[in-house]
Design a protein around this motif. Structure first.
Motif, short mmCIF file in Angstrom:
data_model
loop_
_atom_site.label_atom_id
_atom_site.label_comp_id
_atom_site.label_asym_id
_atom_site.label_seq_id
_atom_site.Cartn_x
_atom_site.Cartn_y
_atom_site.Cartn_z
N ASP A 178 -65.04 106.85 -76.33
CA ASP A 178 -65.75 105.73 -76.97
C ASP A 178 -66.00 106.01 -78.44
O ASP A 178 -65.60 105.25 -79.30
CB ASP A 178 -67.08 105.49 -76.25
CG ASP A 178 -67.81 104.28 -76.79
OD1 ASP A 178 -67.51 103.16 -76.33
OD2 ASP A 178 -68.65 104.44 -77.70
N TYR A 193 -70.30 108.96 -70.33
CA TYR A 193 -70.67 107.64 -70.84
C TYR A 193 -71.90 107.09 -70.12
O TYR A 193 -72.80 106.51 -70.75
CB TYR A 193 -69.49 106.68 -70.69
CG TYR A 193 -69.61 105.41 -71.53
CD1 TYR A 193 -70.40 105.37 -72.67
CD2 TYR A 193 -68.92 104.26 -71.17
CE1 TYR A 193 -70.49 104.23 -73.44
CE2 TYR A 193 -69.01 103.11 -71.93
CZ TYR A 193 -69.79 103.09 -73.06
OH TYR A 193 -69.91 101.95 -73.81
N HIS A 259 -73.35 98.47 -76.62
CA HIS A 259 -72.71 99.20 -75.52
C HIS A 259 -72.80 98.43 -74.20
O HIS A 259 -71.91 98.56 -73.36
CB HIS A 259 -73.32 100.59 -75.39
CG HIS A 259 -72.79 101.55 -76.40
ND1 HIS A 259 -71.54 102.11 -76.31
CD2 HIS A 259 -73.33 102.04 -77.54
CE1 HIS A 259 -71.32 102.90 -77.34
NE2 HIS A 259 -72.39 102.87 -78.10
N ARG A 268 -63.93 100.11 -75.21
CA ARG A 268 -64.59 101.21 -75.88
C ARG A 268 -64.75 100.89 -77.37
O ARG A 268 -64.00 100.09 -77.93
CB ARG A 268 -63.80 102.51 -75.73
CG ARG A 268 -63.51 102.89 -74.29
CD ARG A 268 -64.76 103.34 -73.56
NE ARG A 268 -64.44 103.88 -72.25
CZ ARG A 268 -64.51 103.20 -71.12
NH1 ARG A 268 -64.91 101.93 -71.15
NH2 ARG A 268 -64.21 103.76 -69.96
#
Length: 318
Positions: A178, A193, A259, A268
């Motif tokens: 990411d 993540y 996000h 991402r």
């Protein structure tokens, strides 16, 4: 053989001293920043919250600029993870020694648990594996093979190489890359993540709790809206750390929202910014008769709908 061992020991010692130096600089910078922020409520206690926030931004920019100038002279740079850690400890200390006296016992226990979990989360993500494709692993061997035959790592026919990206900061290939997070000194990838999102939520929750607690302390002590003489150092520290937390919550809230968007659409940050580097995101529109150019549009091949995208995010295994 003895010479090689001595050289290794020397490198280890140099590395340790360098880390100690960076942590020391980080601690000094945090103390300087936090105490500089106390000047805002101390000299402008009757100003509105918006004015105090604006002045806090000015103070932060000035102190950080001064810190960069000093670091260039000294030659020792601060550590971003250490800055995060020391800021948490500083705010926690202000709460324990000053603000806690005006907070109900149960709320105080909850806040202390939040801070403890936050520190544990920061320590965990510092040493977490983001999905590193190590040399000699099956992923690395597959990556070498595909490069040798001219096949890109994004080939959807290869499950092992799905969304393997290169991090320039770490100089390594990361599965589900990411971004590289300077604040945590680590990449954010497939394996960490979920931890990163939980940690972001933890920061927002803990800082919001501190804002509520510090506001209650300030109201109980008649600090906000007081005069220059009524605002002592302890009260200024509570208000300044509250202002600092408000600024943190603002940008972290935007970051957290971004996000959440990435999770819902299964994309991402690196892919969204650098989509022109990855052919699977490029949708070529052929030119019409009489036109001499073609257009390349963005198309996300990994978007399978909100529910499926969230399910994939939650089911990711390292």
């Amino acid at each position: 053989m003895q010479q090689i061992q001595d050289q290794r020991k020397k490198k280890v010692l140099v590395s340790c001293f360098k880390q100690i130096g960076r942590c020391t600089v980080s601690c000094i910078l945090v103390l300087l920043t936090q105490f500089a922020l106390t000047l805002v409520p101390h000299f402008f206690p009757a100003s509105s919250l918006l004015v105090q926030l604006t002045l806090s931004v000015v103070v932060l920019v000035f102190v950080l600029g001064l810190g960069r100038w000093c670091r260039r002279i000294v030659g020792v740079y601060a550590s971003a993870p250490a800055l995060v850690f020391f800021n948490i400890i500083f705010i926690w200390a202000v709460y324990i020694f000053i603000a806690r006296q005006a907070i109900p016992y149960f709320i105080s226990i909850v806040f202390n648990i939040e801070v403890t979990l936050l520190i544990l989360g920061v320590c965990s993500i510092l040493s977490s594996d983001p999905g590193l494709v190590t040399h000699g692993s099956s992923d690395a061997n597959k990556l070498i093979e595909t490069k040798a035959f001219g096949v890109e790592a994004h080939n959807k026919g290869s499950a092992l190489l799905k969304r393997v990206r290169y991090c320039k900061s770490c100089k390594a290939y990361i599965k589900g890359f990411d971004h590289h997070c300077p604040a945590f000194g680590n990449c954010i990838g497939q394996n960490n993540y979920v931890l990163f999102i939980i940690l972001l939520a933890g920061f927002l929750t803990t800082e919001a709790s501190y804002i509520v607690c510090s506001s209650q302390f300030s109201r109980g002590s008649w600090i906000l809206g007081g005069t220059w003489f009524e605002t002592d150092l302890a009260g200024s520290l509570v208000v300044s750390t509250m202002l600092f937390s408000l600024l943190q919550v603002t940008w972290q809230g935007v970051f957290f929202t971004w996000h959440l968007y990435c999770i819902c659409f299964n994309i991402r940050t690196d892919e969204w910014i650098n989509w022109k580097k990855y052919p699977e995101f490029q949708f070529v529109i052929q030119s019409q008769p009489g036109e001499s150019f073609t257009r390349v549009m963005f198309k996300n091949p990994y978007d399978n709908g909100y529910l499926q995208n969230v399910k994939e995010f939650l089911s990711v295994k390292g």
